[in-house]
Design a protein around this motif. Structure first.
Motif, PDB file in Angstrom:
ATOM      1  N   ALA A   1       0.829  -1.213   0.000  1.00  0.00           N
ATOM      2  CA  ALA A   1       0.000   0.000   0.000  1.00  0.00           C
ATOM      3  C   ALA A   1       0.858   1.256   0.000  1.00  0.00           C
ATOM      4  O   ALA A   1       1.842   1.350   0.736  1.00  0.00           O
ATOM      5  CB  ALA A   1      -0.921   0.002   1.211  1.00  0.00           C
ATOM      6  N   HIS A   2       0.512   2.220  -0.860  1.00  0.00           N
ATOM      7  CA  HIS A   2       1.242   3.478  -0.958  1.00  0.00           C
ATOM      8  C   HIS A   2       0.292   4.626  -0.652  1.00  0.00           C
ATOM      9  O   HIS A   2      -0.859   4.605  -1.073  1.00  0.00           O
ATOM     10  CB  HIS A   2       1.756   3.711  -2.391  1.00  0.00           C
ATOM     11  CG  HIS A   2       2.443   2.551  -3.011  1.00  0.00           C
ATOM     12  ND1 HIS A   2       3.810   2.455  -3.091  1.00  0.00           N
ATOM     13  CD2 HIS A   2       1.963   1.433  -3.597  1.00  0.00           C
ATOM     14  CE1 HIS A   2       4.131   1.331  -3.710  1.00  0.00           C
ATOM     15  NE2 HIS A   2       3.023   0.698  -4.028  1.00  0.00           N
ATOM     16  N   LEU A   3       0.799   5.651   0.008  1.00  0.00           N
ATOM     17  CA  LEU A   3      -0.024   6.829   0.301  1.00  0.00           C
ATOM     18  C   LEU A   3       0.165   7.901  -0.778  1.00  0.00           C
ATOM     19  O   LEU A   3       1.286   8.264  -1.122  1.00  0.00           O
ATOM     20  CB  LEU A   3       0.380   7.421   1.658  1.00  0.00           C
ATOM     21  CG  LEU A   3      -0.298   8.735   2.045  1.00  0.00           C
ATOM     22  CD1 LEU A   3      -1.788   8.535   2.297  1.00  0.00           C
ATOM     23  CD2 LEU A   3       0.358   9.344   3.276  1.00  0.00           C
ATOM     24  N   LEU A   4      -0.967   8.388  -1.308  1.00  0.00           N
ATOM     25  CA  LEU A   4      -0.918   9.533  -2.212  1.00  0.00           C
ATOM     26  C   LEU A   4      -1.743  10.648  -1.574  1.00  0.00           C
ATOM     27  O   LEU A   4      -2.958  10.514  -1.427  1.00  0.00           O
ATOM     28  CB  LEU A   4      -1.471   9.169  -3.594  1.00  0.00           C
ATOM     29  CG  LEU A   4      -1.344  10.304  -4.614  1.00  0.00           C
ATOM     30  CD1 LEU A   4       0.102  10.530  -5.012  1.00  0.00           C
ATOM     31  CD2 LEU A   4      -2.168  10.028  -5.857  1.00  0.00           C
ATOM     32  N   LEU A   5      -1.071  11.701  -1.170  1.00  0.00           N
ATOM     33  CA  LEU A   5      -1.743  12.813  -0.499  1.00  0.00           C
ATOM     34  C   LEU A   5      -2.127  13.843  -1.556  1.00  0.00           C
ATOM     35  O   LEU A   5      -1.258  14.381  -2.247  1.00  0.00           O
ATOM     36  CB  LEU A   5      -0.778  13.406   0.533  1.00  0.00           C
ATOM     37  CG  LEU A   5      -1.353  14.177   1.697  1.00  0.00           C
ATOM     38  CD1 LEU A   5      -2.385  13.365   2.457  1.00  0.00           C
ATOM     39  CD2 LEU A   5      -0.244  14.603   2.650  1.00  0.00           C
ATOM     40  N   THR A   6      -3.446  14.079  -1.694  1.00  0.00           N
ATOM     41  CA  THR A   6      -3.898  14.995  -2.740  1.00  0.00           C
ATOM     42  C   THR A   6      -4.514  16.253  -2.141  1.00  0.00           C
ATOM     43  O   THR A   6      -4.834  16.289  -0.956  1.00  0.00           O
ATOM     44  CB  THR A   6      -4.938  14.310  -3.658  1.00  0.00           C
ATOM     45  OG1 THR A   6      -6.006  13.829  -2.848  1.00  0.00           O
ATOM     46  CG2 THR A   6      -4.338  13.149  -4.421  1.00  0.00           C
TER      47      THR A   6
ATOM     48  N   ILE B   1       2.068   4.142   6.258  1.00  0.00           N
ATOM     49  CA  ILE B   1       2.455   3.504   4.988  1.00  0.00           C
ATOM     50  C   ILE B   1       3.369   4.459   4.220  1.00  0.00           C
ATOM     51  O   ILE B   1       3.335   5.663   4.450  1.00  0.00           O
ATOM     52  CB  ILE B   1       1.230   3.114   4.110  1.00  0.00           C
ATOM     53  CG1 ILE B   1       0.287   4.315   3.885  1.00  0.00           C
ATOM     54  CG2 ILE B   1       0.471   1.951   4.725  1.00  0.00           C
ATOM     55  CD1 ILE B   1      -0.802   4.048   2.863  1.00  0.00           C
ATOM     56  N   PRO B   2       4.200   3.930   3.316  1.00  0.00           N
ATOM     57  CA  PRO B   2       5.152   4.803   2.618  1.00  0.00           C
ATOM     58  C   PRO B   2       4.470   5.802   1.681  1.00  0.00           C
ATOM     59  O   PRO B   2       3.398   5.527   1.134  1.00  0.00           O
ATOM     60  CB  PRO B   2       6.019   3.826   1.823  1.00  0.00           C
ATOM     61  CG  PRO B   2       5.290   2.547   1.805  1.00  0.00           C
ATOM     62  CD  PRO B   2       4.391   2.513   2.983  1.00  0.00           C
ATOM     63  N   LEU B   3       5.122   6.945   1.529  1.00  0.00           N
ATOM     64  CA  LEU B   3       4.577   8.027   0.709  1.00  0.00           C
ATOM     65  C   LEU B   3       4.939   7.834  -0.762  1.00  0.00           C
ATOM     66  O   LEU B   3       6.108   7.731  -1.109  1.00  0.00           O
ATOM     67  CB  LEU B   3       5.139   9.366   1.205  1.00  0.00           C
ATOM     68  CG  LEU B   3       4.653  10.625   0.489  1.00  0.00           C
ATOM     69  CD1 LEU B   3       3.178  10.868   0.727  1.00  0.00           C
ATOM     70  CD2 LEU B   3       5.465  11.838   0.942  1.00  0.00           C
ATOM     71  N   LEU B   4       3.897   7.808  -1.602  1.00  0.00           N
ATOM     72  CA  LEU B   4       4.141   7.712  -3.046  1.00  0.00           C
ATOM     73  C   LEU B   4       4.270   9.096  -3.657  1.00  0.00           C
ATOM     74  O   LEU B   4       5.027   9.300  -4.603  1.00  0.00           O
ATOM     75  CB  LEU B   4       2.996   6.944  -3.721  1.00  0.00           C
ATOM     76  CG  LEU B   4       3.080   6.747  -5.225  1.00  0.00           C
ATOM     77  CD1 LEU B   4       4.293   5.914  -5.604  1.00  0.00           C
ATOM     78  CD2 LEU B   4       1.814   6.094  -5.758  1.00  0.00           C
ATOM     79  N   GLY B   5       3.553  10.060  -3.096  1.00  0.00           N
ATOM     80  CA  GLY B   5       3.667  11.417  -3.624  1.00  0.00           C
ATOM     81  C   GLY B   5       2.650  12.360  -3.022  1.00  0.00           C
ATOM     82  O   GLY B   5       1.749  11.941  -2.293  1.00  0.00           O
ATOM     83  N   VAL B   6       2.850  13.638  -3.330  1.00  0.00           N
ATOM     84  CA  VAL B   6       1.953  14.691  -2.869  1.00  0.00           C
ATOM     85  C   VAL B   6       1.487  15.462  -4.098  1.00  0.00           C
ATOM     86  O   VAL B   6       2.299  15.892  -4.909  1.00  0.00           O
ATOM     87  CB  VAL B   6       2.687  15.655  -1.903  1.00  0.00           C
ATOM     88  CG1 VAL B   6       1.800  16.833  -1.523  1.00  0.00           C
ATOM     89  CG2 VAL B   6       3.137  14.911  -0.650  1.00  0.00           C
TER      90      VAL B   6
END
Lengths: 271, 97
Positions: free
Chosen positions: A178-183, A207-212
């Protein structure tokens, strides 16, 4: 080896469909054969965001019921040769999705040589959402820096860890990654203490950050046009999604759009 | 206005959000997930039985499922009104995951 990716969140309106469209487009731009499947049966929208709504003839449910061949239901994107869309149906039938049928379609897509199968999940944690995540190898959990979204993402992480094929397969199968995408992130608001920061959300969800993805007008403008934002490289949203796709495909990219952009006097005046 | 807030040391809304979420996420991780759906109803029904004998507040009855190793323990805690005596009961069974 094909990969099944679910784009999920629990909460609605956080950017799942936008993310599915941009990530699928971005992966396809690297030459990988990619399909985006809309799992939101009854409320299809991925076709609209990707600009192929007028070319929908058959849909995912037609394929599941054997009313259409998978090959005829798939819509080939006019901009990117390797990109395809499988739209959801507009008729509301909550029993339309079943694990066996969905599994067969995903297997057939793999046989057809698709490298990436991107599943756009509906909001909520009901059947549609559970079917979208069931066969996933990877999950992109789309979250807004806002209390209800973070809580719902936490619930969804629980489901990913319990109610999916990988979770039920036993200890020899690796769990879903699972990856975190903060929008809709606003560094200026974070700086003023008015919005949860990347670090806060990472600590809460673990969970690890995929991007912002920064809050931007470009998202609405691109959905108005039916052209995923990632195709117009001049916008910050496109840059952010390009980084996300690169990271997702295993490349190192430094995180951007986390700090407030330094603006000069004129920028403040006219921005 | 913001300039004044700085000196007042008023807590920022983002830190309130984080504190509230930390509590709720921790709670859902320990109790919320993988617990039977009937717990709230069980709590209500137990309370109804207890109310025949004692005046008890719902807040003083807790029902929990805890997992230790291979067994699940259903734990019932009732705080009686005088606050001194506590009724505890628990029953165990092999965990089914």
């Amino acid at each position: 080896m094909s990969k099944v990716v679910v784009v999920t969140s629990g909460k609605g309106g956080v950017g799942k469909t936008t993310t599915s469209a941009n990530v699928a487009t971005g992966i396809a731009m690297t030459g990988k054969k990619t399909v985006a499947i809309d799992f939101d049966v009854g409320l299809r929208n991925l076709d609209l965001v990707m600009g192929c709504e007028r070319r929908v003839v058959y849909d995912f449910v037609n394929v599941l019921r054997g009313e259409a061949k998978l090959n005829t239901a798939l819509i080939r994107d006019k901009r990117i040769e390797t990109l395809h869309v499988l739209p959801a149906s507009q008729t509301r039938d909550k029993d339309a999705l079943d694990p066996d049928g969905v599994g067969r379609v995903i297997e057939e897509l793999k046989q057809m040589g698709f490298d990436y199968i991107v599943c756009d999940s509906p909001a909520g944690i009901e059947r549609g959402a559970q079917m979208a995540m069931y066969y996933a190898d990877e999950a992109i959990v789309v979250t807004n820096p806002e209390v209800s979204s973070v809580r719902d993402s936490d619930r969804v992480l629980g489901l990913l860890a319990a109610k999916t094929s990988r979770a039920q397969a036993g200890i020899n199968t690796a769990p879903i990654h699972a990856h975190l995408l903060l929008t809709r992130y606003s560094p200026a608001m974070v700086k003023r203490g008015e919005m949860l920061s990347v670090a806060d959300v990472l600590e809460l969800l673990g969970i690890p950050l995929l991007g912002v993805i920064p809050e931007s007008k470009a998202v609405l403008q691109s959905s108005n046009k039916g052209t995923p934002a990632i195709l117009d490289e001049t916008t910050d949203v496109a840059q952010a999604y390009l980084d996300v796709v690169d990271r997702f495909l295993g490349q190192e990219r430094q995180h951007r759009f986390i700090e407030e952009e330094k603006r000069g006097f004129f920028g403040r005046l006219f921005g | 206005m913001r300039f004044l807030d700085y000196f007042r040391g008023k807590p920022k809304s983002a830190s309130l959000a984080k504190d509230r979420l930390s509590i709720i996420v921790a709670r859902e991780h320990t109790g919320g997930r993988n617990t039977p759906d009937y717990l709230p109803q069980l709590q209500q029904e137990l309370l109804a039985v207890l109310a025949r004998y004692e005046v008890i507040d719902l807040a003083n009855v807790t029902v929990n499922v805890e997992r230790s190793g291979d067994t699940e323990v259903l734990e019932l805690n009732v705080v009686l009104p005088d606050g001194t005596s506590i009724v505890r009961a628990s029953s165990g069974r092999p965990a089914t995951v």
